[in-house]
Design an enzyme around this catalytic site. Sequence first.
Site, mmCIF file in Angstrom:
data_model
loop_
_atom_site.group_PDB
_atom_site.id
_atom_site.type_symbol
_atom_site.label_atom_id
_atom_site.label_comp_id
_atom_site.label_asym_id
_atom_site.label_seq_id
_atom_site.Cartn_x
_atom_site.Cartn_y
_atom_site.Cartn_z
ATOM 1 N N GLU A 51 0.875 -1.171 0.000
ATOM 2 C CA GLU A 51 0.000 0.000 0.000
ATOM 3 C C GLU A 51 0.910 1.218 0.000
ATOM 4 O O GLU A 51 1.614 1.466 0.975
ATOM 5 C CB GLU A 51 -0.929 0.029 1.213
ATOM 6 C CG GLU A 51 -1.872 1.234 1.169
ATOM 7 C CD GLU A 51 -2.642 1.500 2.455
ATOM 8 O OE1 GLU A 51 -3.468 2.425 2.439
ATOM 9 O OE2 GLU A 51 -2.414 0.804 3.455
ATOM 10 N N ASP A 76 5.020 4.675 3.772
ATOM 11 C CA ASP A 76 4.789 6.117 3.871
ATOM 12 C C ASP A 76 5.997 6.732 4.542
ATOM 13 O O ASP A 76 6.659 6.079 5.353
ATOM 14 C CB ASP A 76 3.520 6.406 4.691
ATOM 15 C CG ASP A 76 2.859 7.727 4.314
ATOM 16 O OD1 ASP A 76 3.549 8.771 4.384
ATOM 17 O OD2 ASP A 76 1.675 7.726 3.957
ATOM 18 N N ASP A 125 -2.201 12.234 -3.280
ATOM 19 C CA ASP A 125 -2.339 13.631 -3.664
ATOM 20 C C ASP A 125 -2.334 13.680 -5.196
ATOM 21 O O ASP A 125 -1.386 13.216 -5.820
ATOM 22 C CB ASP A 125 -1.163 14.438 -3.105
ATOM 23 C CG ASP A 125 -1.307 15.938 -3.314
ATOM 24 O OD1 ASP A 125 -1.939 16.337 -4.317
ATOM 25 O OD2 ASP A 125 -0.784 16.709 -2.497
ATOM 26 N N LYS A 129 -1.392 20.601 -10.424
ATOM 27 C CA LYS A 129 -0.606 21.574 -11.191
ATOM 28 C C LYS A 129 0.405 20.864 -12.098
ATOM 29 O O LYS A 129 1.034 19.884 -11.697
ATOM 30 C CB LYS A 129 0.119 22.524 -10.249
ATOM 31 C CG LYS A 129 -0.815 23.449 -9.477
ATOM 32 C CD LYS A 129 -0.038 24.412 -8.605
ATOM 33 C CE LYS A 129 -0.979 25.356 -7.861
ATOM 34 N NZ LYS A 129 -0.237 26.312 -6.993
#
Length: 223
Positions: A51, A76, A125, A129
């Site tokens: 994950e 993470d 995320d 942009k």
Amino acid sequence: MGSKNKLKRFKENETFKNVIQPVRDEVSAGLFSLRGKWNTHFKNENPIVLELGCGKGEYTVGLSRAYPDKNFIGIDIKGARFWRGAKTALEENLENAAFLRSQIELIDLLFAENEVAEIWITFPDPQIKYKRTKHRMTNSDFLDKYRKILRPGGLVHLKTDSEFMHGYTLGLLQGLGLTVNYANHDVYKNEGSPREVLGIQTFYERQYLEKGKPITYIQFKFG
């Protein structure tokens, strides 16, 4: 989260047997000892599922409960965040769940070729942009890294609230000629999604659902 809480969680992570925190320089130099040898950590030869950007580790924990015959690793860089998942896994004696504190861009230095069976990317995320394209977790550079570590036929799952991320990824996959097994723009309204897509919800997912945002899902593989 207060700094005292973070420090406390960092300290606890150091004592958790299911948390691995390699030094970046060691990984970058190709010296990470578990690369190609993750079976020695789990003490079995079961398939390995990752994950990426695991946050609180809800999917790592939820999947490890549902599939005791597979090994799950939440990755993470924010150790204070995945502390919750690591602690829950220990409390429930989930021997097939582990957490790795590292940057995702080092993924191909953390795992060897064909070492991984599946990858879950949960609510990344979207980096909307244009100048942030290199940070999108399904851009072509990241896909190349996933291809290297996945075994033939290995699956990648993307679950997100971002319609932009969903559309961007689908377009990229089709442009690269990759196999999209399944795609759904709203998993809770349209039938057919795998049970683990509906049966496990992250902290952020619950917030998105409260706001009425649709949750999207893509499952794909490399040819």
